[in-house]
Scaffold this motif. Structure first.
Motif, PDB file in Angstrom:
ATOM      1  N   CYS A  98     -40.091  53.737 -53.048  1.00 37.61           N
ATOM      2  CA  CYS A  98     -41.505  53.346 -53.038  1.00 37.61           C
ATOM      3  C   CYS A  98     -42.289  54.145 -52.006  1.00 37.61           C
ATOM      4  O   CYS A  98     -43.432  54.546 -52.251  1.00 37.61           O
ATOM      5  N   LEU A  99     -41.681  54.396 -50.865  1.00 34.65           N
ATOM      6  CA  LEU A  99     -42.342  55.214 -49.848  1.00 34.65           C
ATOM      7  C   LEU A  99     -42.443  56.668 -50.312  1.00 34.65           C
ATOM      8  O   LEU A  99     -43.486  57.302 -50.149  1.00 34.65           O
ATOM      9  N   GLU A 100     -41.368  57.187 -50.891  1.00 37.31           N
ATOM     10  CA  GLU A 100     -41.360  58.593 -51.319  1.00 37.31           C
ATOM     11  C   GLU A 100     -42.324  58.860 -52.473  1.00 37.31           C
ATOM     12  O   GLU A 100     -43.050  59.847 -52.458  1.00 37.31           O
ATOM     13  N   GLU A 101     -42.318  58.005 -53.484  1.00 38.17           N
ATOM     14  CA  GLU A 101     -43.086  58.274 -54.710  1.00 38.17           C
ATOM     15  C   GLU A 101     -44.550  57.852 -54.630  1.00 38.17           C
ATOM     16  O   GLU A 101     -45.420  58.579 -55.111  1.00 38.17           O
ATOM     17  N   THR A 106     -52.026  56.245 -48.064  1.00 38.84           N
ATOM     18  CA  THR A 106     -52.784  57.294 -48.736  1.00 38.84           C
ATOM     19  C   THR A 106     -51.864  58.088 -49.658  1.00 38.84           C
ATOM     20  O   THR A 106     -50.651  58.152 -49.436  1.00 38.84           O
ATOM     21  N   LEU A 107     -52.447  58.676 -50.676  1.00 33.49           N
ATOM     22  CA  LEU A 107     -51.655  59.485 -51.606  1.00 33.49           C
ATOM     23  C   LEU A 107     -51.081  60.692 -50.874  1.00 33.49           C
ATOM     24  O   LEU A 107     -51.755  61.308 -50.042  1.00 33.49           O
ATOM     25  N   ARG A 108     -49.829  61.002 -51.191  1.00 27.92           N
ATOM     26  CA  ARG A 108     -49.177  62.188 -50.630  1.00 27.92           C
ATOM     27  C   ARG A 108     -48.102  62.637 -51.613  1.00 27.92           C
ATOM     28  O   ARG A 108     -47.662  61.849 -52.460  1.00 27.92           O
ATOM     29  N   PRO A 109     -47.653  63.873 -51.501  1.00 27.43           N
ATOM     30  CA  PRO A 109     -46.649  64.377 -52.451  1.00 27.43           C
ATOM     31  C   PRO A 109     -45.308  63.645 -52.327  1.00 27.43           C
ATOM     32  O   PRO A 109     -44.871  63.304 -51.232  1.00 27.43           O
ATOM     33  N   SER A 130     -40.156  65.702 -55.853  1.00 28.36           N
ATOM     34  CA  SER A 130     -40.805  66.534 -56.882  1.00 28.36           C
ATOM     35  C   SER A 130     -41.938  67.396 -56.335  1.00 28.36           C
ATOM     36  O   SER A 130     -42.316  68.381 -56.967  1.00 28.36           O
ATOM     37  N   GLY A 131     -42.498  67.010 -55.179  1.00 27.56           N
ATOM     38  CA  GLY A 131     -43.651  67.720 -54.647  1.00 27.56           C
ATOM     39  C   GLY A 131     -44.952  67.327 -55.324  1.00 27.56           C
ATOM     40  O   GLY A 131     -46.024  67.795 -54.956  1.00 27.56           O
ATOM     41  N   MET A 132     -44.873  66.450 -56.331  1.00 27.95           N
ATOM     42  CA  MET A 132     -46.055  66.010 -57.080  1.00 27.95           C
ATOM     43  C   MET A 132     -46.734  64.851 -56.346  1.00 27.95           C
ATOM     44  O   MET A 132     -46.066  64.026 -55.728  1.00 27.95           O
ATOM     45  N   THR A 133     -48.053  64.810 -56.426  1.00 28.20           N
ATOM     46  CA  THR A 133     -48.810  63.668 -55.930  1.00 28.20           C
ATOM     47  C   THR A 133     -49.217  62.859 -57.151  1.00 28.20           C
ATOM     48  O   THR A 133     -49.939  63.349 -58.009  1.00 28.20           O
ATOM     49  N   TYR A 134     -48.707  61.641 -57.237  1.00 27.95           N
ATOM     50  CA  TYR A 134     -48.914  60.810 -58.419  1.00 27.95           C
ATOM     51  C   TYR A 134     -50.133  59.914 -58.267  1.00 27.95           C
ATOM     52  O   TYR A 134     -50.344  59.321 -57.212  1.00 27.95           O
ATOM     53  N   LYS A 135     -50.899  59.773 -59.332  1.00 26.78           N
ATOM     54  CA  LYS A 135     -51.986  58.804 -59.371  1.00 26.78           C
ATOM     55  C   LYS A 135     -51.374  57.418 -59.487  1.00 26.78           C
ATOM     56  O   LYS A 135     -50.379  57.228 -60.187  1.00 26.78           O
ATOM     57  N   ARG A 136     -51.970  56.450 -58.804  1.00 27.47           N
ATOM     58  CA  ARG A 136     -51.514  55.066 -58.873  1.00 27.47           C
ATOM     59  C   ARG A 136     -52.492  54.262 -59.713  1.00 27.47           C
ATOM     60  O   ARG A 136     -53.676  54.556 -59.759  1.00 27.47           O
TER      61      ARG A 136
END
Length: 151
Positions: A62-65, A103-106, A110-116
């Motif tokens: 949850c912290l990572e994604e 806050t959003l972060r990669p 994956s290095g991707m920043t996902y929309k929540r």
């Protein structure tokens, strides 16, 4: 052909756990989803590390994604995957309360920043496009929370 079977009991000791994911709820019992690709939504989760508890896996993922802190973690059940390998395996599902959304972060992997996205419990399957296994799981969530459909 791969089959998915929902179980609300504990994962058998001899069954491999390949994934731990969570239904994360805010104060209004809305579920946090993230958009992996345009129009493709997921619940946070991932593969357990060696000697990591299932709750520990969910906290880390949850912290990572989605950079979200969780608490009040409860075991929900597991989805048994049959026919994908020689032996069936488990994908564990948990339920947890959101303590803090950062806050959003990669994503570190994956290095991707996902929309929540926060959605009502009754709308989860519309976004995740789960079959009856997902519906059974979400019915378990409703039971735990004491949410009943008006029928």
């Amino acid at each position: 052909m791969v089959k998915y079977l929902w179980h609300s009991e504990d994962v058998p000791d001899n069954m491999k756990i390949t994934q731990v994911s969570g239904i994360l709820l805010d104060d209004e019992n809305q579920v946090l989803l993230y958009e992996e690709k345009e129009g493709e939504y997921r619940i946070p989760g991932g593969h357990p590390l060696a000697n990591e508890s299932i709750a520990g896996t969910l906290i880390r993922e949850c912290l990572e994604e989605v950079n979200t802190e969780i608490g009040d973690i409860k075991y929900l059940g597991f989805q048994e995957v049959v026919g994908d390998e020689i032996d069936s395996y488990a994908q564990v599902r948990m339920i947890a309360k959101i303590k803090k959304v950062g806050t959003l972060r990669p994503d570190v992997d994956s290095g991707m920043t996902y929309k929540r996205l926060f959605v009502k419990i009754e709308d989860v399957n519309k976004y995740l496009k789960w079959d009856s296994v997902g519906e059974n799981m979400m019915n378990n969530v409703k039971d735990i929370l004491g949410i009943y459909d008006d029928k």
